[in-house]
Design a protein around this motif. Structure first.
Motif, PDB file in Angstrom:
ATOM      1  N   GLY A   1       0.781  -1.213   0.000  1.00 34.38           N
ATOM      2  CA  GLY A   1       0.000   0.000   0.000  1.00 34.38           C
ATOM      3  C   GLY A   1       0.825   1.281   0.000  1.00 34.38           C
ATOM      4  O   GLY A   1       0.278   2.373  -0.037  1.00 34.38           O
ATOM      5  N   MET A   2       2.145   1.154   0.041  1.00 35.52           N
ATOM      6  CA  MET A   2       3.036   2.320   0.032  1.00 35.52           C
ATOM      7  C   MET A   2       3.814   2.330  -1.279  1.00 35.52           C
ATOM      8  O   MET A   2       3.841   1.340  -2.005  1.00 35.52           O
ATOM      9  CB  MET A   2       4.008   2.258   1.220  1.00 35.52           C
ATOM     10  N   MET A   3       4.453   3.462  -1.580  1.00 40.05           N
ATOM     11  CA  MET A   3       5.306   3.583  -2.761  1.00 40.05           C
ATOM     12  C   MET A   3       6.686   4.059  -2.311  1.00 40.05           C
ATOM     13  O   MET A   3       6.794   4.834  -1.367  1.00 40.05           O
ATOM     14  CB  MET A   3       4.732   4.594  -3.754  1.00 40.05           C
ATOM     15  N   GLY A   4       7.724   3.622  -3.012  1.00 37.77           N
ATOM     16  CA  GLY A   4       9.072   4.111  -2.759  1.00 37.77           C
ATOM     17  C   GLY A   4       9.313   5.363  -3.592  1.00 37.77           C
ATOM     18  O   GLY A   4       9.471   5.267  -4.809  1.00 37.77           O
ATOM     19  N   LEU A   5       9.326   6.538  -2.947  1.00 38.12           N
ATOM     20  CA  LEU A   5       9.430   7.797  -3.673  1.00 38.12           C
ATOM     21  C   LEU A   5      10.755   8.510  -3.461  1.00 38.12           C
ATOM     22  O   LEU A   5      10.982   9.582  -4.017  1.00 38.12           O
ATOM     23  CB  LEU A   5       8.268   8.718  -3.277  1.00 38.12           C
ATOM     24  N   ASP A   6      11.630   7.964  -2.646  1.00 41.98           N
ATOM     25  CA  ASP A   6      12.937   8.555  -2.384  1.00 41.98           C
ATOM     26  C   ASP A   6      13.816   7.474  -1.785  1.00 41.98           C
ATOM     27  O   ASP A   6      13.329   6.459  -1.309  1.00 41.98           O
ATOM     28  CB  ASP A   6      12.793   9.722  -1.394  1.00 41.98           C
TER      29      ASP A   6
ATOM     30  N   MET B   1       8.848  17.261  -5.022  1.00 43.32           N
ATOM     31  CA  MET B   1       8.099  17.337  -3.760  1.00 43.32           C
ATOM     32  C   MET B   1       9.105  17.364  -2.612  1.00 43.32           C
ATOM     33  O   MET B   1       9.922  16.448  -2.483  1.00 43.32           O
ATOM     34  CB  MET B   1       7.158  16.131  -3.638  1.00 43.32           C
ATOM     35  N   ASP B   2       9.035  18.416  -1.794  1.00 43.44           N
ATOM     36  CA  ASP B   2      10.015  18.591  -0.717  1.00 43.44           C
ATOM     37  C   ASP B   2      10.162  17.357   0.177  1.00 43.44           C
ATOM     38  O   ASP B   2      11.263  17.045   0.633  1.00 43.44           O
ATOM     39  CB  ASP B   2       9.656  19.806   0.147  1.00 43.44           C
ATOM     40  N   SER B   3       9.096  16.641   0.411  1.00 39.62           N
ATOM     41  CA  SER B   3       9.145  15.467   1.285  1.00 39.62           C
ATOM     42  C   SER B   3       9.963  14.323   0.702  1.00 39.62           C
ATOM     43  O   SER B   3      10.347  13.408   1.436  1.00 39.62           O
ATOM     44  CB  SER B   3       7.730  14.961   1.577  1.00 39.62           C
ATOM     45  N   PHE B   4      10.223  14.372  -0.619  1.00 39.49           N
ATOM     46  CA  PHE B   4      10.894  13.254  -1.277  1.00 39.49           C
ATOM     47  C   PHE B   4      12.128  13.673  -2.070  1.00 39.49           C
ATOM     48  O   PHE B   4      12.524  13.009  -3.017  1.00 39.49           O
ATOM     49  CB  PHE B   4       9.899  12.516  -2.190  1.00 39.49           C
TER      50      PHE B   4
ATOM     51  N   THR C   1      17.882  12.919  -3.772  1.00 39.48           N
ATOM     52  CA  THR C   1      18.399  13.658  -4.928  1.00 39.48           C
ATOM     53  C   THR C   1      19.321  14.779  -4.469  1.00 39.48           C
ATOM     54  O   THR C   1      20.404  14.977  -5.037  1.00 39.48           O
ATOM     55  CB  THR C   1      17.229  14.237  -5.758  1.00 39.48           C
ATOM     56  N   LYS C   2      18.925  15.480  -3.433  1.00 37.66           N
ATOM     57  CA  LYS C   2      19.747  16.578  -2.918  1.00 37.66           C
ATOM     58  C   LYS C   2      21.080  16.043  -2.382  1.00 37.66           C
ATOM     59  O   LYS C   2      22.131  16.632  -2.631  1.00 37.66           O
ATOM     60  CB  LYS C   2      18.988  17.334  -1.830  1.00 37.66           C
TER      61      LYS C   2
ATOM     62  N   THR D   1      17.310  15.542 -14.385  1.00 27.35           N
ATOM     63  CA  THR D   1      18.514  15.730 -13.585  1.00 27.35           C
ATOM     64  C   THR D   1      19.071  17.136 -13.780  1.00 27.35           C
ATOM     65  O   THR D   1      19.547  17.759 -12.837  1.00 27.35           O
ATOM     66  CB  THR D   1      19.571  14.663 -13.922  1.00 27.35           C
ATOM     67  N   ALA D   2      18.974  17.661 -14.994  1.00 32.30           N
ATOM     68  CA  ALA D   2      19.385  19.046 -15.244  1.00 32.30           C
ATOM     69  C   ALA D   2      18.496  20.009 -14.459  1.00 32.30           C
ATOM     70  O   ALA D   2      18.975  21.025 -13.934  1.00 32.30           O
ATOM     71  CB  ALA D   2      19.323  19.350 -16.733  1.00 32.30           C
ATOM     72  N   THR D   3      17.227  19.691 -14.353  1.00 34.82           N
ATOM     73  CA  THR D   3      16.318  20.511 -13.551  1.00 34.82           C
ATOM     74  C   THR D   3      16.730  20.500 -12.082  1.00 34.82           C
ATOM     75  O   THR D   3      16.642  21.520 -11.395  1.00 34.82           O
ATOM     76  CB  THR D   3      14.861  20.030 -13.715  1.00 34.82           C
ATOM     77  N   CYS D   4      17.211  19.349 -11.605  1.00 37.27           N
ATOM     78  CA  CYS D   4      17.723  19.273 -10.232  1.00 37.27           C
ATOM     79  C   CYS D   4      18.900  20.231 -10.057  1.00 37.27           C
ATOM     80  O   CYS D   4      18.982  20.948  -9.059  1.00 37.27           O
ATOM     81  CB  CYS D   4      18.208  17.860  -9.906  1.00 37.27           C
TER      82      CYS D   4
END
Length: 111
Positions: free
Chosen positions: A15-20, A50-53, A57-58, A81-84
């Motif tokens: 029921g959950m997703m891996g987002l980070d 999304m700040d929570s995830f 990446t950061k 990735t360029a947007t990051c």
């Protein structure tokens, strides 16, 4: 919604997703990046929009910038990735940023 954590051993709960990626994965990634002389990064580590995830990446961006400062050749390829790099203000702190796969391939070909 509910935000939880997963481990390699336990996996992502039903029921959950891996987002980070989590702190341990970020440590492993940073270790690999710091020991590399050439880094090709294509694709964020999580849903950085999304700040929570965005933590994974950061953390990866920080590791890549640090590796660049230490002399590694770093190539960020692909629009997300360029947007990051733009979001974190690191476009000028890596060797090359490309928004498209074609330009990255040309770089690798030596053009």
């Amino acid at each position: 919604g509910e935000i939880g954590a997963a481990t390699l051993e336990g996996g992502v709960p039903d029921g959950m997703m891996g987002l980070d990626c989590g702190p341990r994965s970020s440590e492993i990634n940073a270790s690999v990046v710091s020991s590399s002389k050439t880094i090709l990064w294509n694709g964020p580590m999580g849903v950085f929009e999304m700040d929570s995830f965005e933590a994974g990446t950061k953390a990866m961006m920080e590791a890549v910038v640090k590796a660049t400062a230490a002399g590694a050749v770093t190539v960020i390829g692909g629009g997300d990735t360029a947007t990051c790099a733009k979001k974190y203000g690191t476009e000028d702190k890596v060797t090359h940023v490309s928004t498209g796969g074609g330009a990255s391939l040309e770089l690798l070909e030596g053009k």
